[in-house]
Design a protein around this motif. Structure first.
Motif, PDB file in Angstrom:
ATOM      1  N   SER A  32       0.841  -1.208   0.000  1.00  0.00           N
ATOM      2  CA  SER A  32       0.000   0.000   0.000  1.00  0.00           C
ATOM      3  C   SER A  32       0.876   1.258   0.000  1.00  0.00           C
ATOM      4  CB  SER A  32      -0.941   0.007   1.205  1.00  0.00           C
ATOM      5  OG  SER A  32      -0.202   0.068   2.414  1.00  0.00           O
ATOM      6  N   LYS A  85      -8.534   6.144   1.278  1.00  0.00           N
ATOM      7  CA  LYS A  85      -9.884   5.925   1.813  1.00  0.00           C
ATOM      8  C   LYS A  85      -9.979   5.969   3.333  1.00  0.00           C
ATOM      9  CE  LYS A  85     -11.606   3.322  -2.095  1.00  0.00           C
ATOM     10  NZ  LYS A  85     -12.073   2.023  -2.595  1.00  0.00           N
ATOM     11  N   ARG A 194      -5.339  -8.452  -5.772  1.00  0.00           N
ATOM     12  CA  ARG A 194      -6.103  -9.691  -5.971  1.00  0.00           C
ATOM     13  C   ARG A 194      -5.179 -10.815  -6.412  1.00  0.00           C
ATOM     14  NH1 ARG A 194     -11.192  -9.772  -5.223  1.00  0.00           N
ATOM     15  NH2 ARG A 194     -11.306 -11.895  -5.977  1.00  0.00           N
ATOM     16  N   GLY A 204     -13.303  -9.728  -1.342  1.00  0.00           N
ATOM     17  CA  GLY A 204     -12.335  -8.638  -1.475  1.00  0.00           C
ATOM     18  C   GLY A 204     -10.977  -9.010  -0.905  1.00  0.00           C
ATOM     19  N   THR A 205      -9.967  -8.213  -1.246  1.00  0.00           N
ATOM     20  CA  THR A 205      -8.638  -8.391  -0.643  1.00  0.00           C
ATOM     21  C   THR A 205      -8.703  -7.870   0.800  1.00  0.00           C
ATOM     22  OG1 THR A 205      -7.892  -6.175  -1.269  1.00  0.00           O
ATOM     23  CG2 THR A 205      -7.519  -7.940  -2.867  1.00  0.00           C
ATOM     24  N   SER A 208      -9.027  -4.026   0.903  1.00  0.00           N
ATOM     25  CA  SER A 208     -10.347  -3.503   0.510  1.00  0.00           C
ATOM     26  C   SER A 208     -11.387  -3.797   1.595  1.00  0.00           C
ATOM     27  CB  SER A 208     -10.787  -4.059  -0.848  1.00  0.00           C
ATOM     28  OG  SER A 208     -11.112  -5.421  -0.751  1.00  0.00           O
ATOM     29  N   GLU A 211     -10.744  -1.243   4.311  1.00  0.00           N
ATOM     30  CA  GLU A 211     -11.131   0.109   3.891  1.00  0.00           C
ATOM     31  C   GLU A 211     -12.649   0.313   3.889  1.00  0.00           C
ATOM     32  OE1 GLU A 211      -7.623   1.754   0.936  1.00  0.00           O
ATOM     33  OE2 GLU A 211      -9.197   0.529   0.058  1.00  0.00           O
ATOM     34  N   THR A 212     -13.397  -0.773   3.748  1.00  0.00           N
ATOM     35  CA  THR A 212     -14.854  -0.626   3.606  1.00  0.00           C
ATOM     36  C   THR A 212     -15.653  -1.170   4.788  1.00  0.00           C
ATOM     37  OG1 THR A 212     -14.905  -2.696   2.341  1.00  0.00           O
ATOM     38  CG2 THR A 212     -14.779  -0.655   1.071  1.00  0.00           C
TER      39      THR A 212
END
Length: 418
Positions: A32, A85, A194, A204-205, A208, A211-212
């Protein structure tokens, strides 16, 4: 879904020794692009000295010198990183059996827990222990990272077997949200990017998912609790009669004009004004730090709690907690301790050990009453004055305490009010 890029997610990592936890965090930071150039250079040099091909990702997190030399993690280390994010704080806690207390410390404020499982070994005792502690600490989200999938040929069948193993015992735990991700931290599969080796996985990874994750609803917005940390009396010409009560909103929402009660006295009033910094505000909510003034001149001091008139916590002098003993020295029977609950300090004693929990089997032991380091037990505590309590399940801020040894000033235990 729109994500607030200023929202902070705290997560803790837990796994057995050599499950690849340090490598996973290293991969997350590396892929990242959250690593400084000088860190990268230092770790690249260390990796080369050790004879590794490429960068040893685990070295990004193994900051302690003796830990680097032994290649193990022995303390709670906090890492910070940011993506477009979200902002993150990672509490990297040890996997060893003798470091239960470190995991309790690192995980106590987390929104999510990452539980690492080695795909070759599946669910082991450590997995159960860490999941139990995550459940005990009421961590709302569990992400089960099934790592080292490259060593089981990225087998979907093996992944499903481990999910079944995990679900067999986790059904007894109180965890609202559990997700599973197959990955290889070493190769980077499904950590930030991915995996091309596991096309069968449609989720998702790890990044992700982090983040969500929806964490806004994790805060208790119903029970308004404002522990007073200090009373502000500036005595300046401009604020001659100002008397404000400063602290951090533990839960709930306060608005100017709300009817409130001050506990333990029970006096009632209305909120006259609220400030954060030098700005006046109409509404305050957790975890904002604010100063509040009331319409009536009533006696309020540090340790008091301002709550809504029609929604008040229990005032108790005797209560049960799930206690994790943190100190090298065992608990002394009927010894005097200082209990800290939000901004309130009281003298207290452990009146009774009800039972100890075997965190490998979840069995309750009512015979053994000795509290030694890393033990988790249900105990009854008695304090000199009433404390305004909520259960930990309802409110992590007003449902937690710490015990301090009066003679050494050391924190000896952390507790969750039952």
């Amino acid at each position: 879904m729109e994500i607030n890029n200023n929202q902070l997610l705290r997560f803790t990592t837990a796994g057995s020794v050599d499950d690849g936890k340090s490598t996973l965090i290293g991969r997350l930071l590396y892929d990242s692009k959250s690593i400084f150039e000088d860190q990268l250079e230092s770790v690249t040099n260390t990796s080369a000295k050790k004879g590794h091909d490429g960068v040893d990702l685990a070295l990004f997190t193994d900051g302690l010198k003796d830990e680097r030399e032994q290649g193990i993690t022995i303390d709670v280390a906090y890492r910070y990183f940011t993506t477009p994010k979200r902002k993150f704080i990672i509490a990297d806690t040890p996997g060893h059996i003798q470091y239960t207390r470190n995991m309790v410390t690192g995980a106590s404020t987390a929104n999510a827990a990452l539980i690492l499982i080695d795909a070759r070994h599946g669910v082991i005792e450590q997995t159960k222990r860490h999941s139990f502690i995550a459940s005990l600490l009421n961590i709302p989200h569990l992400v089960v990272c099934i790592n080292k999938m490259d060593l089981v040929d990225f087998s979907e069948e093996r992944y499903n077997e481990i999910i079944t193993q995990f679900e067999e015992f986790s059904s007894k735990l109180l965890v609202k949200d559990v997700r599973f991700i197959p990955m290889s931290a070493l190769l980077g599969d499904n950590v930030v990017n991915r995996s091309e080796n596991m096309n069968w996985y449609q989720g998702g990874t790890l990044l992700s998912v982090l983040e969500t994750l929806h964490i806004s609803s994790d805060i208790n917005k119903i029970d308004a609790r404002f522990p007073v940390q200090t009373v502000l009396r500036p005595q300046s010409d401009e604020h001659r009669d100002y008397r404000g009560y400063a602290g951090r909103v533990a839960s709930g929402i306060y608005r100017t004009g709300d009817e409130v009660a001050v506990l333990p006295s029970g006096f009632t009033s209305k909120i006259k004004s609220m400030n954060t910094g030098d700005k006046e505000i109409e509404e305050a909510f957790a975890p904002m730090s604010v100063s509040m003034t009331l319409e009536d001149d009533i006696d309020v001091s540090r340790g008091d709690m301002i709550v809504k008139k029609n929604n008040q916590p229990e005032g108790e002098q005797e209560f049960d907690v799930m206690l994790c003993w943190l100190n090298n020295d065992a608990a002394k029977p009927r010894a005097k301790y200082t209990v800290m609950h939000t901004s309130n300090e009281q003298r207290a004693m452990i009146k009774e050990v009800v039972y100890k929990v075997d965190i490998n089997t979840y069995n309750r032991n009512t015979e053994d009453k000795d509290l030694t380091m890393n033990d988790i037990a249900r105990v009854t505590i008695r304090t000199t004055h009433r404390i305004m309590l909520d259960s930990y399940r309802d409110n992590r801020n007003t449902g937690s305490i710490i015990l301090i040894d009066e003679s050494t000033n050391e924190t000896v235990a952390a507790g969750m009010i039952v």
